[in-house]
Design an enzyme around this catalytic site. Structure first.
Site, short mmCIF file in Angstrom:
data_model
loop_
_atom_site.label_atom_id
_atom_site.label_comp_id
_atom_site.label_asym_id
_atom_site.label_seq_id
_atom_site.Cartn_x
_atom_site.Cartn_y
_atom_site.Cartn_z
N ASP A 252 0.71 -1.21 0.09
CA ASP A 252 -0.16 -0.04 -0.11
C ASP A 252 0.85 1.21 -0.05
O ASP A 252 0.16 2.24 -0.39
CB ASP A 252 -0.89 -0.23 1.22
CG ASP A 252 -2.01 -1.06 1.16
OD1 ASP A 252 -1.56 -2.38 1.49
OD2 ASP A 252 -3.05 -0.80 0.43
N LYS A 263 -1.10 -4.82 4.16
CA LYS A 263 -2.14 -5.19 5.26
C LYS A 263 -1.46 -5.80 6.55
O LYS A 263 -0.19 -6.76 6.50
CB LYS A 263 -3.01 -6.57 4.81
CG LYS A 263 -4.07 -6.88 5.38
CD LYS A 263 -4.90 -5.95 6.20
CE LYS A 263 -5.57 -4.88 5.05
NZ LYS A 263 -6.10 -3.61 5.70
O1 MRU Z 1 -7.27 -2.70 3.65
P1 MRU Z 1 -7.25 -3.03 2.01
O2 MRU Z 1 -8.31 -4.19 1.80
O3 MRU Z 1 -7.45 -1.90 1.28
O4 MRU Z 1 -5.59 -3.60 1.98
C1 MRU Z 1 -5.19 -4.05 0.79
C2 MRU Z 1 -4.01 -4.72 1.15
O5 MRU Z 1 -3.26 -4.57 2.07
C3 MRU Z 1 -3.30 -5.15 -0.14
O6 MRU Z 1 -2.34 -6.38 -0.17
C4 MRU Z 1 -2.77 -4.31 -1.19
O7 MRU Z 1 -3.41 -3.08 -1.56
C5 MRU Z 1 -2.05 -4.74 -2.16
S1 MRU Z 1 -1.96 -4.38 -3.58
C6 MRU Z 1 -3.44 -4.53 -4.46
#
Ligand code: MRU
Length: 379
Positions: A252, A263
Site C-alpha cells: 500500500d 495489510k
Molecule cells: O485494507 P485493504 O483491503 O485496502 O488492504 C489491501 C492490501 O493490503 C493489499 O495487500 C494491497 O493493497 C496490495 S496491492 C493491491
C-alpha cells in the site's frame, strides 16, 4: 478478469450514463456479486472508507474518478472558485484511507492536470475524465507487466522442482479486486497458471476483514487457480515443513528505501520466511512508492479502523449475510490496518519495470526518473 466466465474490471464509467461510475461492491463477496453506482464525491468517499472498494490500485482509480465526479459537482453547484473546491474534495478523499499512497498520488495527478485550466469548468470536466480513465487503464497495464516479470520467478522454481507444483503464500487481497485488473501479487500467479505451470496458493484469511478468505479465494477460484485458505497463524508452520516455495504480497506504500507497508500481519510472514530461508517478494506498481519517505517504520502513516471490525465477524447464514459478536461484549479491541515490513526482510520487489532488490540503489536503478535517492544522498 473473469466472473462466471465474463470479463470484468473493478471500476468503470457507466456505459449509457457517463456521469456515473460503477464498481464491484466488494463487501458482498464471495456470496453475492453486486455492482454499485457512484454519483457523487461523497459516494466515492463512503465507498473508500467503508471498503466497498479496497486495495491500492483500485483505491487510486476510485480517487481519480472521484475527482471527475467532483468537477461535475462544481458545475452543478455553480462553484465560482473551482480549483479550491477540487482541492477540498481531494482532501476529503485522501482522508478516507491514510496508508494507501495511491490515493493521494491519484488526487495530486488530477489537481496538477487541471491547475492550468483556471475556472474553465467544461475544460476541467473533460480533463478529469481523461485523467481518471488514464489512471485506470495504466493500472491494468502496470499490473500486467508485474505479471510478466514475476512469472520468471515462479518459472525458475518450477524448473528447479522439475515441473512439480509451486506453492505460493499470499496475504490479504493483492489480486485483481484490489487493482483495476490482473492484481499485483496475483498477476505472476495468473500468468504462470495460464502458461501451464502447476501452482497452488496458500491464502491467508487476513483478519479482521478477511480479504484473503473472502476475496483472494473467490477470485482465484473464478480463474480456476488451485488454492487453500489458511488461518493467519498457519504460515510459519507450513514454511518450517517445506510447504511454501515463495511468498508474494502486495503493498500500500513503499518507501524509496524499500520498506513496505501492507495489510497487518505481512511483517510476521516476512519474519517467518526469513527464518526459513524462503524468498519473500513484494509486487507493486510505481504508484505505490512514496518518494518522500526514507524510513517506512517511523514515517508511513498506519490506518486505525473501527474496533467493531475485530469484535464482530460476518458470514452467510440461511441465505443472508449476517454479523455476529465474537468477543466478550465489553472487551476493548484495536484494529491497526497495516504494518511495515523492513526492507532487510524482503528478497526483492516485483515492479512494473522489473525485479529489483528492496534497497534505495535497486529502486533508483529502475526508477531513476522518480527516486529521490541520489538527490537525497548528495545533500
Ligand atoms: O485494507 P485493504 O483491503 O485496502 O488492504 C489491501 C492490501 O493490503 C493489499 O495487500 C494491497 O493493497 C496490495 S496491492 C493491491
Amino acid at each position: 478478469m473473469d466472473v462466471n466466465g465474463k470479463a470484468f474490471r473493478t471500476i468503470w464509467l457507466k456505459a449509457d450514463e457517463p456521469t456515473v461510475i460503477q464498481i464491484i461492491d466488494q463487501r458482498h463477496l464471495p456470496h453475492r456479486f453486486v455492482i454499485e453506482d457512484l454519483r457523487t464525491v461523497d459516494d466515492v468517499a463512503i465507498a473508500l472508507k467503508e471498503m466497498h472498494v479496497r486495495g491500492a490500485g483500485v483505491i487510486g482509480a476510485s480517487a481519480g474518478y472521484g475527482m471527475y465526479l467532483a468537477s461535475l459537482e462544481a458545475k452543478a453547484q455553480d462553484k465560482f472558485e473551482v480549483q479550491g473546491f477540487l482541492r477540498a474534495m481531494g482532501a476529503k478523499l485522501c482522508a478516507t484511507r491514510p496508508t494507501a499512497v495511491n490515493l493521494e498520488w491519484a488526487v495530486n495527478r488530477q489537481l496538477e492536470a487541471v491547475a492550468p485550466l483556471g475556472n474553465d469548468i467544461d475544460a476541467i470536466i473533460a480533463k478529469t475524465l481523461e485523467v481518471a480513465g488514464a489512471i485506470a487503464l495504466e493500472d491494468v497495464q502496470l499490473c500486467k507487466s508485474i505479471g510478466e516479470h514475476g512469472f520468471e520467478l515462479i518459472k525458475a522454481i518450477s524448473d528447479k522442482k522439475q515441473g512439480d507444483t509451486v506453492n505460493i503464500l499470499t496475504h490479504c487481497n493483492a489480486g485483481w479486486l484490489g487493482c483495476v485488473d490482473n492484481g499485483t501479487a496475483t498477476s505472476p500467479i495468473y500468468q504462470a497458471h495460464r502458461r501451464g505451470l502447476k501452482v497452488h496458493v496458500w491464502v491467508d484469511e487476513t483478519r479482521p476483514r478477511n480479504q484473503g478468505a473472502r476475496l483472494t479465494a473467490w477470485e482465484l477460484g473464478q480463474q480456476g487457480v488451485p488454492h487453500t485458505v489458511i488461518p493467519d497463524n498457519v504460515g510459519g508452520h507450513l514454511m518450517q515443513h517445506g510447504m511454501v516455495d515463495i511468498v508474494i504480497v502486495g503493498s500500500d506504500r513503499t518507501s524509496y528505501t524499500g520498506d513496505v507497508a501492507n495489510k497487518i500481519g505481512t511483517y510476521l510472514k516476512a519474519l517467518a520466511a526469513k527464518d526459513n530461508n524462503i524468498p519473500f517478494y513484494v509486487a507493486l506498481t510505481y504508484s505505490a512508492f512514496d518518494w518522500t519517505i526514507s524510513d517506512g517504520v517511523k514515517q508511513i502513516p498506519i490506518e486505525q479502523r473501527d474496533a467493531r471490525e475485530v469484535k464482530y465477524i460476518k458470514g452467510l447464514k440461511d441465505g443472508e449475510i449476517t454479523e455476529v459478536l465474537l468477543t466478550p461484549e465489553n472487551s476493548p479491541a484495536v484494529n491497526y490496518g497495516f504494518d511495515v515490513t523492513p526492507a532487510r526482510l524482503i528478497t526483492g520487489l516485483i515492479t512494473d519495470r522489473g525485479i529489483c532488490p528492496a534497497t534505495p540503489e535497486g529502486i533508483a536503478n529502475l526508477y531513476p526518473d522518480l527516486s529521490r535517492f541520489s538527490i537525497v544522498n548528495q545533500n
